[in-house]
Design an enzyme around this catalytic site. Structure first.
Site, PDB file in Angstrom:
ATOM      1  N   HIS A  16       1.834 -27.601  28.251  1.00 18.02           N
ATOM      2  CA  HIS A  16       1.651 -27.642  29.709  1.00 18.02           C
ATOM      3  C   HIS A  16       2.742 -26.806  30.395  1.00 18.02           C
ATOM      4  CE1 HIS A  16      -0.118 -31.918  29.032  1.00 18.02           C
ATOM      5  NE2 HIS A  16      -1.126 -31.165  29.395  1.00 18.02           N
ATOM      6  N   ARG A  90      -7.298 -24.255  24.728  1.00 19.74           N
ATOM      7  CA  ARG A  90      -6.695 -24.156  23.389  1.00 19.74           C
ATOM      8  C   ARG A  90      -7.694 -23.734  22.336  1.00 19.74           C
ATOM      9  NH1 ARG A  90      -4.619 -30.162  24.087  1.00 19.74           N
ATOM     10  NH2 ARG A  90      -6.566 -30.020  25.239  1.00 19.74           N
ATOM     11  N   SER A 128      -1.501 -34.113  24.448  1.00 20.74           N
ATOM     12  CA  SER A 128      -0.746 -35.338  24.781  1.00 20.74           C
ATOM     13  C   SER A 128      -1.190 -36.484  23.873  1.00 20.74           C
ATOM     14  CB  SER A 128      -0.965 -35.720  26.246  1.00 20.74           C
ATOM     15  OG  SER A 128      -0.523 -34.697  27.098  1.00 20.74           O
TER      16      SER A 128
END
Ligand code: ADP
Length: 162
Positions: A16, A90, A128
């Site tokens: 991030h 991604r 995350s």
């Protein structure tokens, strides 16, 4: 020009942060918006996530952070007069997910563009959720998140039944 970067940030990762730095170089102002993805189980409250982002973004002068009010991202973008929504990609799963959201947002607010940035190669496997699994089982997360996040995750874990 102004952009917003909405996300769950539960918690902020180096992936991030890399996007925040790169997007902040493309726009005059970047507003990072802490949302709550209701389909994911959160470790951190919106305020805790905000504080971690503020600490990690110190020194990035054109970056500010706020919590998403109970509203749509595009409404916030309009309110703060941002023309662009930044998101990251991604892999192809992200691409499909982001395409769907971008199309919905385009219908809701045709004047706002979504800009997708490719994740840096180093961070394509970093999420995350994966990070929380690694931390839960005692893995080393120091290369994956800013040091303030390492401390915050350790504090969470020590008060958590694992
Ligand atoms: P959300 O629940 O809104 O997807 P996340 O915090 O998981 O929130 O992700 C916010 C944005 O950051 C998404 O566009 C996601 O694809 C992107 N992102 C997540 N992890 C990375 C990473 N490692 N590298 C680059 N972009 C990422």
């Amino acid at each position: 020009m102004k952009a917003i970067f909405p996300g769950s940030f539960d918690p902020l990762t180096n992936g991030h942060l890399d996007l925040i730095k790169r997007a902040s170089q493309l726009y005059d102002q970047l507003l990072v918006v802490v949302g709550n993805n209701t389909s994911k189980k959160a470790w951190f409250s919106p305020t805790e996530k905000l504080v971690l982002l503020q600490e990690a973004c110190q020194g990035l002068d054109n970056v500010s952070i706020q919590i998403l009010p109970a509203d749509l991202t595009v409404n916030l973008a309009r309110e703060v007069e941002a023309q662009v929504i930044i998101r990251g990609v991604r892999n192809h799963q992200d691409f499909e997910y982001e395409q769907t959201i971008a199309n919905l947002n385009k219908k809701l607010a045709p004047e706002i563009e979504t800009l997708l940035l490719f994740a840096d190669e180093k961070y394509t496997a970093l999420s995350s959720s994966m990070l929380k699994e690694i931390a839960r089982f005692g893995g080393d997360i120091s290369e994956l998140v800013p040091s303030v996040v390492v401390k915050a995750m350790q504090a969470k874990l020590s008060g958590m039944e694992v």
